[in-house]
Structures are given as C-alpha cells and as structure tokens.
Scaffold this active site. Structure first.
Site, PDB file in Angstrom:
ATOM      1  N   ARG A   1      -4.985  -3.143  10.364  1.00 42.91           N
ATOM      2  CA  ARG A   1      -5.657  -4.448  10.315  1.00 42.91           C
ATOM      3  C   ARG A   1      -5.333  -5.324  11.516  1.00 42.91           C
ATOM      4  O   ARG A   1      -6.206  -5.947  12.082  1.00 42.91           O
ATOM      5  CB  ARG A   1      -5.406  -5.176   9.002  1.00 42.91           C
ATOM      6  CG  ARG A   1      -3.989  -5.368   8.605  1.00 42.91           C
ATOM      7  CD  ARG A   1      -3.850  -6.269   7.388  1.00 42.91           C
ATOM      8  NE  ARG A   1      -4.662  -5.883   6.262  1.00 42.91           N
ATOM      9  CZ  ARG A   1      -5.687  -6.602   5.779  1.00 42.91           C
ATOM     10  NH1 ARG A   1      -6.002  -7.747   6.328  1.00 42.91           N
ATOM     11  NH2 ARG A   1      -6.350  -6.189   4.734  1.00 42.91           N
TER      12      ARG A   1
ATOM     13  N   ASP B   1       0.295   1.499   9.221  1.00 44.09           N
ATOM     14  CA  ASP B   1      -0.111   0.688  10.377  1.00 44.09           C
ATOM     15  C   ASP B   1       0.958   0.674  11.483  1.00 44.09           C
ATOM     16  O   ASP B   1       0.672   0.273  12.608  1.00 44.09           O
ATOM     17  CB  ASP B   1      -0.400  -0.757   9.944  1.00 44.09           C
ATOM     18  CG  ASP B   1      -1.646  -0.865   9.077  1.00 44.09           C
ATOM     19  OD1 ASP B   1      -2.237   0.181   8.776  1.00 44.09           O
ATOM     20  OD2 ASP B   1      -2.022  -1.996   8.713  1.00 44.09           O
TER      21      ASP B   1
ATOM     22  N   ASP C   1       5.468  -5.339   5.853  1.00 45.28           N
ATOM     23  CA  ASP C   1       5.844  -6.728   6.135  1.00 45.28           C
ATOM     24  C   ASP C   1       5.779  -7.627   4.892  1.00 45.28           C
ATOM     25  O   ASP C   1       6.638  -8.491   4.717  1.00 45.28           O
ATOM     26  CB  ASP C   1       4.998  -7.304   7.282  1.00 45.28           C
ATOM     27  CG  ASP C   1       3.507  -7.093   7.068  1.00 45.28           C
ATOM     28  OD1 ASP C   1       3.133  -6.340   6.142  1.00 45.28           O
ATOM     29  OD2 ASP C   1       2.707  -7.686   7.814  1.00 45.28           O
TER      30      ASP C   1
ATOM     31  N   ASP D   1       3.277  -1.377  12.071  1.00 45.75           N
ATOM     32  CA  ASP D   1       3.270  -2.681  12.734  1.00 45.75           C
ATOM     33  C   ASP D   1       4.538  -3.501  12.498  1.00 45.75           C
ATOM     34  O   ASP D   1       4.541  -4.713  12.730  1.00 45.75           O
ATOM     35  CB  ASP D   1       2.029  -3.488  12.302  1.00 45.75           C
ATOM     36  CG  ASP D   1       1.953  -3.698  10.797  1.00 45.75           C
ATOM     37  OD1 ASP D   1       2.812  -3.154  10.078  1.00 45.75           O
ATOM     38  OD2 ASP D   1       1.045  -4.413  10.342  1.00 45.75           O
TER      39      ASP D   1
ATOM     40  N   ARG E   1       0.719  -5.029  -5.010  1.00 46.13           N
ATOM     41  CA  ARG E   1       0.771  -6.038  -3.940  1.00 46.13           C
ATOM     42  C   ARG E   1       1.192  -7.388  -4.521  1.00 46.13           C
ATOM     43  O   ARG E   1       0.838  -8.435  -4.007  1.00 46.13           O
ATOM     44  CB  ARG E   1      -0.587  -6.139  -3.244  1.00 46.13           C
ATOM     45  CG  ARG E   1      -0.944  -4.891  -2.428  1.00 46.13           C
ATOM     46  CD  ARG E   1      -2.025  -5.177  -1.436  1.00 46.13           C
ATOM     47  NE  ARG E   1      -2.441  -3.983  -0.719  1.00 46.13           N
ATOM     48  CZ  ARG E   1      -1.863  -3.519   0.382  1.00 46.13           C
ATOM     49  NH1 ARG E   1      -0.836  -4.151   0.889  1.00 46.13           N
ATOM     50  NH2 ARG E   1      -2.317  -2.432   0.967  1.00 46.13           N
TER      51      ARG E   1
ATOM     52  N   THR F   1       4.698   1.859   6.415  1.00 45.73           N
ATOM     53  CA  THR F   1       3.309   1.421   6.527  1.00 45.73           C
ATOM     54  C   THR F   1       2.612   2.334   7.521  1.00 45.73           C
ATOM     55  O   THR F   1       3.164   2.634   8.587  1.00 45.73           O
ATOM     56  CB  THR F   1       3.118  -0.042   7.007  1.00 45.73           C
ATOM     57  OG1 THR F   1       1.775  -0.191   7.497  1.00 45.73           O
ATOM     58  CG2 THR F   1       4.052  -0.450   8.134  1.00 45.73           C
TER      59      THR F   1
ATOM     60  N   GLY G   1       0.837  -1.203   0.000  1.00 51.14           N
ATOM     61  CA  GLY G   1       0.000   0.000   0.000  1.00 51.14           C
ATOM     62  C   GLY G   1       0.867   1.245   0.000  1.00 51.14           C
ATOM     63  O   GLY G   1       1.888   1.285   0.678  1.00 51.14           O
TER      64      GLY G   1
ATOM     65  N   ARG H   1      -3.796   7.486   3.655  1.00 52.66           N
ATOM     66  CA  ARG H   1      -2.573   7.159   2.911  1.00 52.66           C
ATOM     67  C   ARG H   1      -2.224   8.247   1.901  1.00 52.66           C
ATOM     68  O   ARG H   1      -1.118   8.254   1.364  1.00 52.66           O
ATOM     69  CB  ARG H   1      -2.747   5.812   2.192  1.00 52.66           C
ATOM     70  CG  ARG H   1      -2.984   4.657   3.112  1.00 52.66           C
ATOM     71  CD  ARG H   1      -2.247   3.405   2.686  1.00 52.66           C
ATOM     72  NE  ARG H   1      -2.478   3.038   1.320  1.00 52.66           N
ATOM     73  CZ  ARG H   1      -3.052   1.890   0.919  1.00 52.66           C
ATOM     74  NH1 ARG H   1      -3.450   1.010   1.826  1.00 52.66           N
ATOM     75  NH2 ARG H   1      -3.183   1.613  -0.345  1.00 52.66           N
TER      76      ARG H   1
ATOM     77  N   ARG I   1     -23.384   8.559  13.623  1.00 49.28           N
ATOM     78  CA  ARG I   1     -22.982   8.568  12.222  1.00 49.28           C
ATOM     79  C   ARG I   1     -21.615   7.898  12.122  1.00 49.28           C
ATOM     80  O   ARG I   1     -20.844   7.919  13.080  1.00 49.28           O
ATOM     81  CB  ARG I   1     -22.846  10.003  11.693  1.00 49.28           C
ATOM     82  CG  ARG I   1     -24.178  10.743  11.590  1.00 49.28           C
ATOM     83  CD  ARG I   1     -24.990  10.241  10.403  1.00 49.28           C
ATOM     84  NE  ARG I   1     -26.182  11.046  10.175  1.00 49.28           N
ATOM     85  CZ  ARG I   1     -27.351  10.862  10.760  1.00 49.28           C
ATOM     86  NH1 ARG I   1     -27.508   9.901  11.665  1.00 49.28           N
ATOM     87  NH2 ARG I   1     -28.379  11.641  10.459  1.00 49.28           N
TER      88      ARG I   1
ATOM     89  N   ARG J   1     -24.470  14.646  18.184  1.00 45.18           N
ATOM     90  CA  ARG J   1     -24.375  13.280  17.651  1.00 45.18           C
ATOM     91  C   ARG J   1     -23.111  12.577  18.118  1.00 45.18           C
ATOM     92  O   ARG J   1     -22.156  13.203  18.567  1.00 45.18           O
ATOM     93  CB  ARG J   1     -24.317  13.329  16.125  1.00 45.18           C
ATOM     94  CG  ARG J   1     -25.656  13.507  15.491  1.00 45.18           C
ATOM     95  CD  ARG J   1     -25.499  13.631  13.990  1.00 45.18           C
ATOM     96  NE  ARG J   1     -26.802  13.727  13.368  1.00 45.18           N
ATOM     97  CZ  ARG J   1     -27.054  14.397  12.256  1.00 45.18           C
ATOM     98  NH1 ARG J   1     -26.082  15.053  11.636  1.00 45.18           N
ATOM     99  NH2 ARG J   1     -28.262  14.416  11.754  1.00 45.18           N
TER     100      ARG J   1
HETATM  101  O1  F6P Z   1      -1.256  -2.404   4.954  1.00 46.69           O
HETATM  102  C1  F6P Z   1      -1.635  -1.102   5.232  1.00 46.69           C
HETATM  103  C2  F6P Z   1      -3.075  -0.875   5.035  1.00 46.69           C
HETATM  104  O2  F6P Z   1      -3.149   0.486   5.209  1.00 46.69           O
HETATM  105  C3  F6P Z   1      -4.037  -1.638   5.962  1.00 46.69           C
HETATM  106  O3  F6P Z   1      -4.326  -0.975   7.161  1.00 46.69           O
HETATM  107  C4  F6P Z   1      -5.283  -1.761   5.117  1.00 46.69           C
HETATM  108  O4  F6P Z   1      -6.051  -2.853   5.518  1.00 46.69           O
HETATM  109  C5  F6P Z   1      -4.710  -1.949   3.761  1.00 46.69           C
HETATM  110  O5  F6P Z   1      -3.531  -1.184   3.722  1.00 46.69           O
HETATM  111  C6  F6P Z   1      -5.657  -1.583   2.637  1.00 46.69           C
HETATM  112  O6  F6P Z   1      -4.950  -1.499   1.442  1.00 46.69           O
HETATM  113  P1  F6P Z   1      -5.504  -1.563  -0.051  1.00 46.69           P
HETATM  114  O7  F6P Z   1      -6.883  -1.013  -0.054  1.00 46.69           O
HETATM  115  O8  F6P Z   1      -4.538  -0.712  -0.811  1.00 46.69           O
HETATM  116  O9  F6P Z   1      -5.422  -2.987  -0.459  1.00 46.69           O
END
Ligand code: F6P
Length: 383
Positions: A191, A147, A123, A149, A91, A145, A13, A295, A286, A182
């Site tokens: 994730r 994330d 990763d 992570d 990917r 990333t 990503g 991103r 909402r 609200r």
């Molecule tokens: O891996 C990073 C991330 O931002 C995750 O949090 C998310 O699930 C994923 O990318 C979504 O990526 P895409 O929509 O580009 O497949």
C-alpha cells in the site's frame, strides 16, 4: 526456579512464516535443557485473533478457551509447514479512539498472569505493542508483513514467500501472454511501500514496474510499451503495486470503509493502467490482481528459517529482560531495536538508489556504475 508465563499472538494481515515463528517461540521457551541454563521455567499461552483475543480473554469469561490456548511442543510440532496463522488474527485496535478497549486488555493481561507477550505483526500490531509497553507491559515484537515496510529490519516474515507467488504466477502468465501477444498488468499488494512490486518485478523480469514511491506518467508507460514493441517485444509483463498512482492522482480505493487503524482497502490501479495502455497504444491488455494469493500458502524455506530465528530470538530477549523491543534482521544478523523506533516510520523504496525512474524498472547499477578500484595491483593494471 523462576516461573514465567508468555502469551503469543499474531495480528494484522496473515502471511506465510507466522506459524514457524509461533512454533519456535514455544519450542525455545519450553526447551528443558535451556530451562536449567536460564533458571526459568516457561509456560506459553496462545492468544487467539490478535489483540481481539486479549479484549475478550477474561478468565471469568465462559468462552475463555476460544481466546486463550495453552501451547506445548506436541501441539506446535507440525505448524511450521503451514501458511496463515494457527492462532487466528484480526485487525482489532484496542486503542481505536472510537472504542478504546485498552484498559480491558491491560486488565486481562493481569488476570491471565502473563509475565510477557510476544506480538507478531506489522506496523499496526506493533504500534499497539508499543503503547502497551509504555503502559508497563513486558512486550516483544516480531516483524511480519508481505509489504516489508517496517524500518530497522531488512526482513519481515512473509515477504519471500509472497515474492515466490509473484514469480510463479508471472511465469504462468508469460506463456499465455506470448501466445496472444498480449500485455498483462499484474497488480501486487503493497500500500505504501513498493518492495513487493519492485523485487517481485525484478525477480520475474517484468518490463515495467510501478511503485507507490514514484508517481508515474501514463504517457511514459505507453511510450515504453511502444518502444518495446518496436524493439521486438511480443508481449509485456507490467507489475503495479496496489498503492501506485499516476501523477496528480490519489491511490485507487476499492472500499472507502476504514479499518480500526484507519486504512482503506486499496485496489483498481491495475485495471486503470491496462485500460489506459489499450486506449493509448491499441494493444490488447489483461489485468491480474494477485491479491491474497500473495499471503496464502505454505511458507518457503526462508520464511521457515526466519520464523524460527525470530521466534527463538524473541524468547532470548525475554530471558535477557529486554522488553519493549522488536526482533530485527539487519546486515545479515538477528538483532533487536526499540519498538519506539519503528512506529509510524515506514521503510520505503529509495527511488534514487533502488529504482530506475527513467525506465520504470529495477535498479540499473548496483555499485554505483563507476569503475573504481582500491586494490593497488588491479588499479595499476587499469592505469
Ligand atoms: O498490510 C499488508 C497488506 O498485505 C497490504 O498490502 C494490503 O493492502 C492489505 O494487507 C490487505 O489486507 P486485508 O485484505 O486483509 O485487509
């Protein structure tokens, strides 16, 4: 003088901070002053679309220009101002068991005469880098990333810019949430690791933060919301990570199709939480899914600086001949660790120290909550 050819690619990503890293790989590698000191004359090639580029980058391929581009300082001069990746990404997993194309990648690396590869990724991308390293390729990883992570590094490119998107959007939501009294449930990415939701929620001052590392009780969420209203809350901001789930459930999946690394597309937990709160409390809710907004956009100052440092450090590792390593940011220093240390070991939120599992929020104490003093004079005055 020794000559070396580097290939640089971005995989997985996209996020903010990739272009600054590419720019500084190029600038550092092609720095004439450093060339003399290093005794190495570098050439840099950009590989397009992550590992997919190397699958197709046979020099005999008439479309080779679509997969490999020579880079120089003029080309990359302004790149650090822009989000995304000028090299494109994918990917694609060359080691996908359903369609293993790793041999092709190894052959093309030889055909292109690449002496080293810098792979900027998370990763998945770095797990491919690790396998190629085992196969004898001179490879360096740069962590990215939103994330955050990856283990062995306190920072991954893109995270800080994504946090800034969260606070900006929550600030906007606060005005309309307040006008209408609200509740807004804001779904972030993340994730497996809840860093974006947790630290975004802390920065934005969210009332409740739900993360993948701690399965929540919806009854507890409703209780906290009701207590908050009694205490005078006019509106609430609840941040929920896409990978968070209620007790006894599994992650909410938007699309069952798996990518070539075996991941499904997550989504839907925000809608679920909002519906459950409306049902349980009668308050109007909402949902806003921040999704890829996190991103996108230009890198903030921190991602520009870290991209720069990571890019330079990657070239330094090549000069030192230290391959099979990932550039890291640890305890305030730029260092490196073996790629083998990071694959398959996600860096998750430690619920005991980083999260308040009672109030579903950020940590309440930073230094342990105890009044301890080792400084003698101060200790004495407390006595
Ligand atoms: O891996 C990073 C991330 O931002 C995750 O949090 C998310 O699930 C994923 O990318 C979504 O990526 P895409 O929509 O580009 O497949």
């Amino acid at each position: 003088m020794k000559r070396m050819r580097i290939g640089v690619l971005t995989g997985g990503g996209d996020c903010a901070g990739l272009n600054p890293a590419i720019k500084w790989v190029v600038k550092s590698a092609l720095d004439e002053r450093l060339a003399g000191e290093r005794g190495i004359q570098f050439e840099v090639f950009g590989i397009r679309d992550g590992w997919s580029g190397l699958i197709h980058a046979d020099p005999q391929n008439p479309d080779i220009k679509g997969y490999v581009v020579p880079l120089d300082q003029d080309i990359v001069r302004t790149w650090d101002r822009y989000g995304g990746t000028m090299l494109g990404t994918s990917r694609t997993n060359p080691y996908n068991p359903k369609n293993d194309q790793s041999k092709l990648v190894l052959e093309n690396i030889k055909r292109l005469a690449l002496d080293a590869i810098i792979a900027i990724g998370g990763d998945d991308t770095l797990s491919v880098a690790q396998k190629l390293s085992e196969a004898g390729v001179n490879i360096i990883g740069i962590p990215k990333t939103i994330d955050k992570d990856l283990p062995e590094t306190d920072y991954t490119l893109g995270f800080e810019t994504a946090l800034n998107v969260i606070i900006e959007e929550v600030d906007r939501l606060r005005t309309t949430a307040g006008s209408h009294k609200r509740i807004f449930v804001v779904e972030t990415m993340g994730r497996e690791a809840g860093w974006l939701a947790l630290e975004g929620g802390e920065a934005a001052g969210a009332f409740i933060i739900l993360i993948p590392e701690f399965d929540f009780s919806i009854e507890k969420v409703n209780q906290l919301v009701t207590e908050g209203r009694r205490a005078g809350n006019r509106y609430d901001i609840i941040i929920v990570s896409e990978g968070a789930k209620p007790q006894g459930a599994v992650e909410f999946v938007k699309d069952e199709t798996m990518d070539s690394f075996g991941h499904k597309c997550l989504g839907g937990i925000g809608e679920f939480v909002a519906a459950e709160i409306e049902h349980g409390t009668g308050l109007e809710c909402r949902t806003v899914v921040l999704s890829h907004l996190q991103r996108g956009g230009a890198p903030g100052a921190f991602d520009r600086r870290m991209g720069r440092y990571f890019g330079i450090a990657a070239v330094d590792l090549i000069v030192a001949g230290q391959f099979g390593r990932m550039v890291c940011f640890k305890h305030g220093n730029i260092t490196a660790c073996p790629l083998s240390e990071i694959v398959g070991k996600p860096h998750l939120v430690d619920v005991r120290t980083d999260y308040d599992a009672d109030r579903y929020n950020g940590r309440r104490t930073i230094l342990g909550g105890k009044l301890e003093c080792t400084e003698p004079t101060l200790a004495k005055s407390i006595d």
